[in-house]
Design a protein around this motif. Structure first.
Motif, short mmCIF file in Angstrom:
data_model
loop_
_atom_site.label_atom_id
_atom_site.label_comp_id
_atom_site.label_asym_id
_atom_site.label_seq_id
_atom_site.Cartn_x
_atom_site.Cartn_y
_atom_site.Cartn_z
N VAL A 111 -1.80 -2.66 -9.73
CA VAL A 111 -0.58 -3.11 -10.40
C VAL A 111 0.22 -1.88 -10.81
O VAL A 111 -0.34 -0.93 -11.38
N ASP A 112 1.51 -1.90 -10.52
CA ASP A 112 2.39 -0.80 -10.90
C ASP A 112 3.41 -1.32 -11.92
O ASP A 112 4.16 -2.26 -11.64
N ILE A 113 3.42 -0.72 -13.10
CA ILE A 113 4.36 -1.08 -14.17
C ILE A 113 5.63 -0.27 -13.96
O ILE A 113 5.58 0.95 -13.88
N GLY A 114 6.76 -0.95 -13.90
CA GLY A 114 8.00 -0.26 -13.57
C GLY A 114 8.00 0.15 -12.12
O GLY A 114 8.31 1.28 -11.76
N SER A 115 7.66 -0.79 -11.26
CA SER A 115 7.37 -0.50 -9.84
C SER A 115 8.60 -0.23 -9.01
O SER A 115 8.49 0.18 -7.85
N ASN A 116 9.79 -0.49 -9.56
CA ASN A 116 11.04 -0.21 -8.85
C ASN A 116 11.04 -0.92 -7.49
O ASN A 116 10.74 -2.11 -7.43
N ASP A 117 11.32 -0.22 -6.42
CA ASP A 117 11.44 -0.88 -5.11
C ASP A 117 10.11 -1.00 -4.38
O ASP A 117 10.07 -1.39 -3.22
N GLY A 118 9.00 -0.66 -5.06
CA GLY A 118 7.68 -0.83 -4.45
C GLY A 118 7.25 0.32 -3.57
O GLY A 118 6.27 0.20 -2.82
N THR A 119 7.92 1.47 -3.67
CA THR A 119 7.59 2.61 -2.81
C THR A 119 6.13 3.01 -2.94
O THR A 119 5.43 3.21 -1.93
N MET A 120 5.63 3.13 -4.17
CA MET A 120 4.23 3.55 -4.34
C MET A 120 3.27 2.43 -3.96
O MET A 120 2.24 2.68 -3.31
N LEU A 121 3.59 1.20 -4.33
CA LEU A 121 2.69 0.09 -4.00
C LEU A 121 2.54 -0.09 -2.49
O LEU A 121 1.47 -0.49 -2.01
N ALA A 122 3.58 0.21 -1.74
CA ALA A 122 3.49 0.10 -0.28
C ALA A 122 2.41 1.03 0.27
O ALA A 122 1.73 0.70 1.25
N CYS A 123 2.22 2.17 -0.38
CA CYS A 123 1.18 3.11 0.04
C CYS A 123 -0.21 2.50 -0.15
O CYS A 123 -1.11 2.68 0.69
N PHE A 124 -0.40 1.78 -1.25
CA PHE A 124 -1.68 1.13 -1.49
C PHE A 124 -1.88 -0.07 -0.56
O PHE A 124 -2.99 -0.32 -0.07
N ARG A 173 -3.35 0.56 2.69
CA ARG A 173 -4.79 0.88 2.64
C ARG A 173 -5.65 -0.36 2.39
O ARG A 173 -6.83 -0.24 2.06
N GLY A 174 -5.05 -1.53 2.52
CA GLY A 174 -5.82 -2.77 2.42
C GLY A 174 -6.05 -3.26 1.00
O GLY A 174 -6.94 -4.09 0.77
N LEU A 175 -5.25 -2.79 0.06
CA LEU A 175 -5.39 -3.22 -1.33
C LEU A 175 -4.35 -4.28 -1.66
O LEU A 175 -3.27 -4.31 -1.09
N ARG A 176 -4.70 -5.18 -2.58
CA ARG A 176 -3.72 -6.15 -3.08
C ARG A 176 -2.80 -5.44 -4.06
O ARG A 176 -3.26 -4.64 -4.86
N VAL A 177 -1.52 -5.75 -4.02
CA VAL A 177 -0.59 -5.05 -4.90
C VAL A 177 0.33 -6.03 -5.61
O VAL A 177 0.66 -7.11 -5.09
N LEU A 178 0.73 -5.64 -6.82
CA LEU A 178 1.68 -6.41 -7.60
C LEU A 178 2.54 -5.45 -8.41
O LEU A 178 2.01 -4.55 -9.07
N GLY A 179 3.84 -5.64 -8.35
CA GLY A 179 4.75 -4.83 -9.12
C GLY A 179 5.30 -5.60 -10.31
O GLY A 179 5.49 -6.82 -10.25
N ILE A 180 5.57 -4.88 -11.40
CA ILE A 180 6.22 -5.45 -12.58
C ILE A 180 7.44 -4.57 -12.86
O ILE A 180 7.30 -3.36 -13.09
N ASP A 181 8.63 -5.17 -12.85
CA ASP A 181 9.84 -4.38 -13.08
C ASP A 181 10.94 -5.31 -13.62
O ASP A 181 11.15 -6.39 -13.08
#
Length: 284
Positions: free
Chosen positions: A109-122, A125-133
């Motif tokens: 989970v990324d807090i303040g994930s903006n456009d998801g740039t960092m979460l896309a990297c995860f 790699r086969g990880l579940r991702v969720l952004g909060i912004d």
């Protein structure tokens, strides 16, 4: 409609009222309050821009708080437009995956994930991702692009909702937003509620030592409510059942720190970086 501005009278970390004014800049409009062409030349609302130092815990902070709904709900900056930050977040994600080895399908989970740039990297790699912004348009665009993002401010209600729907987070990140929250006590409690028992919370913020030593006065603006250093954060996280167990110095934004936090008593070994930086700050 006039912007709302509130003023606190106690330290954001420890609650002390022993606060000393150390930097006083001219009142200014919010940094991202861009003016339409037809309003150029008209007066803008200005707000105090003063940094206070807590004599109790040594935390540096703004006391005047411009309404976060106004600052962030229609935010315009997106990380993906900066090639240097795309690389920065890719390297950052690589470091976390190597260090903490989340299993395939683990939640990030990324807090303040903006456009998801960092979460896309995860996600790659086969990880579940969720952004909060809280920026609604950016959150919708990120979700459309394949990075599920909730348009919300991160708080305890949101943390509990994530746990109920998705489970706890193996990795929880907050980059250049841990300095934006007025209620850091609620932020810490929300982190503790969402973080898996062996999970790691990492955050990047401008480092007060670099702000001071390099005269980075342009990093002082209304979004940045806190100017973090290590010594105050050690006790702050401890108070919330958490432990700052590693700190990296990174060059972004003129000099930042990347803190690594776990539940108190969790399995990750505390390294020398926390004590070394704390001693360094004490010698200044």
């Amino acid at each position: 409609m006039p912007l709302k501005c509130a003023r606190r009278t106690e330290c954001r970390l420890c609650g002390s009222t022993a606060l000393e004014l150390v930097i006083s800049l001219r009142p200014t409009p919010p940094a991202n309050a861009f003016v339409p062409a037809d309003l150029v030349g008209q007066p803008q609302e200005c707000f105090p821009l003063e940094v206070y130092f807590c004599k109790q815990c040594s935390h540096a902070q703004l006391l005047d708080i411009v309404d976060p709904q106004e600052l962030f709900s229609n935010y315009v900056y997106v990380s993906g437009t900066s090639p240097s930050f795309v690389k920065h977040f890719a390297d950052y994600a690589d470091q976390l995956v190597r260090a903490y080895q989340p299993a395939s399908g683990a939640l990030v989970v990324d807090i303040g994930s903006n456009d998801g740039t960092m979460l896309a990297c995860f996600k790659r790699r086969g990880l579940r991702v969720l952004g909060i912004d809280p920026a609604r348009a950016i959150a919708e665009a990120a979700t459309t692009a394949g990075i599920e993002t909730w348009a919300a401010f991160f708080d305890l209600e949101v943390a509990n909702r994530i746990v109920e729907k998705c489970g706890t987070a193996k990795l929880l990140t907050a980059n250049n937003v841990f300095a934006h929250a007025d209620n850091l006590n609620q932020m810490a409690e929300s982190v503790r509620a969402l973080l898996a028992p062996d999970g790691v919370f990492t955050f990047e913020v401008s480092y007060l030592v670099d702000v001071y030593s390099d005269t980075l006065f342009d990093t002082i603006y209304h979004e940045h409510l806190s100017y973090h250093s290590i010594r105050p954060l050690i006790g702050f996280f401890f108070m919330h059942g958490l432990e700052l167990f590693r700190v990296d110095r990174v060059p972004s934004h003129g000099g930042s720190i990347r803190g690594h936090v776990q539940h108190r008593g969790a399995p990750h070994q505390k390294d020398d970086s926390v004590a070394q930086l704390s001693e360094f700050e004490g010698s200044l």
